[in-house]
Design a protein around this motif. Structure first.
Motif, PDB file in Angstrom:
ATOM      1  N   GLN A  33      -0.677  -6.255  -1.023  1.00  0.00           N
ATOM      2  CA  GLN A  33      -1.709  -5.446  -2.339  1.00  0.00           C
ATOM      3  C   GLN A  33      -1.399  -3.946  -1.880  1.00  0.00           C
ATOM      4  O   GLN A  33      -1.193  -3.721  -0.491  1.00  0.00           O
ATOM      5  CB  GLN A  33      -2.968  -6.030  -1.987  1.00  0.00           C
ATOM      6  CG  GLN A  33      -3.280  -7.213  -2.487  1.00  0.00           C
ATOM      7  CD  GLN A  33      -4.740  -7.745  -2.515  1.00  0.00           C
ATOM      8  OE1 GLN A  33      -5.657  -6.907  -2.708  1.00  0.00           O
ATOM      9  NE2 GLN A  33      -4.937  -8.900  -2.222  1.00  0.00           N
ATOM     10  N   ASP A  34      -2.075  -3.395  -2.822  1.00  0.00           N
ATOM     11  CA  ASP A  34      -1.965  -1.857  -2.687  1.00  0.00           C
ATOM     12  C   ASP A  34      -3.379  -1.832  -2.322  1.00  0.00           C
ATOM     13  O   ASP A  34      -4.345  -1.618  -3.075  1.00  0.00           O
ATOM     14  CB  ASP A  34      -1.544  -1.043  -3.982  1.00  0.00           C
ATOM     15  CG  ASP A  34      -1.879   0.477  -3.718  1.00  0.00           C
ATOM     16  OD1 ASP A  34      -2.290   0.861  -2.426  1.00  0.00           O
ATOM     17  OD2 ASP A  34      -1.586   1.201  -4.599  1.00  0.00           O
ATOM     18  N   LEU A  35      -3.944  -1.390  -0.995  1.00  0.00           N
ATOM     19  CA  LEU A  35      -5.219  -1.720  -0.602  1.00  0.00           C
ATOM     20  C   LEU A  35      -5.626  -0.291  -0.662  1.00  0.00           C
ATOM     21  O   LEU A  35      -6.994   0.161  -0.160  1.00  0.00           O
ATOM     22  CB  LEU A  35      -5.238  -2.060   0.924  1.00  0.00           C
ATOM     23  CG  LEU A  35      -5.164  -3.801   0.761  1.00  0.00           C
ATOM     24  CD1 LEU A  35      -4.910  -4.170   2.329  1.00  0.00           C
ATOM     25  CD2 LEU A  35      -5.931  -4.552   0.145  1.00  0.00           C
ATOM     26  N   SER A  91       0.927  -1.000  -0.050  1.00  0.00           N
ATOM     27  CA  SER A  91       0.230   0.107   0.143  1.00  0.00           C
ATOM     28  C   SER A  91       0.875   1.114   0.103  1.00  0.00           C
ATOM     29  O   SER A  91       1.803   1.414   0.692  1.00  0.00           O
ATOM     30  CB  SER A  91      -0.821   0.067   1.114  1.00  0.00           C
ATOM     31  OG  SER A  91      -1.928  -0.890   1.083  1.00  0.00           O
TER      32      SER A  91
END
Length: 88
Positions: A84-86, A10
């Motif tokens: 992940q890039d949340l 993230s």
């Protein structure tokens, strides 16, 4: 106890939104009997089911975080979220 090292994906690190998403999933896993923990390597682990505790890690984008727990699938699920890039 399975342990995976994963790089924070993230853009804001493990801040409010990503921490909340991770904690929500970890809480679901805890209800199913699988506790998961996060730690900066060399530091004490915190419960992944607590967004506040996740934010205390101070993990920024690109930092390595260790994900541990009592179940391989649970650890892998949380590790995938950390990577992940949340924020998107």
């Amino acid at each position: 106890m399975p342990v995976l090292s994963v790089v924070v994906g993230s853009a804001v690190g493990l801040h409010t939104r990503p921490a909340s998403i991770i904690a929500e999933k970890a809480d679901e896993l805890a209800e199913a009997g699988h506790d998961v923990f996060l730690a900066i390597p060399g530091d004490e682990p915190v419960e992944a089911s607590s967004a506040l505790m996740i934010m205390t890690l101070g993990a920024a984008k690109g930092d390595t975080v260790e994900v541990s727990g009592d179940d391989d699938a649970a650890v892998e699920a949380i590790a995938a979220l950390v990577a992940q890039d949340l924020d998107a």
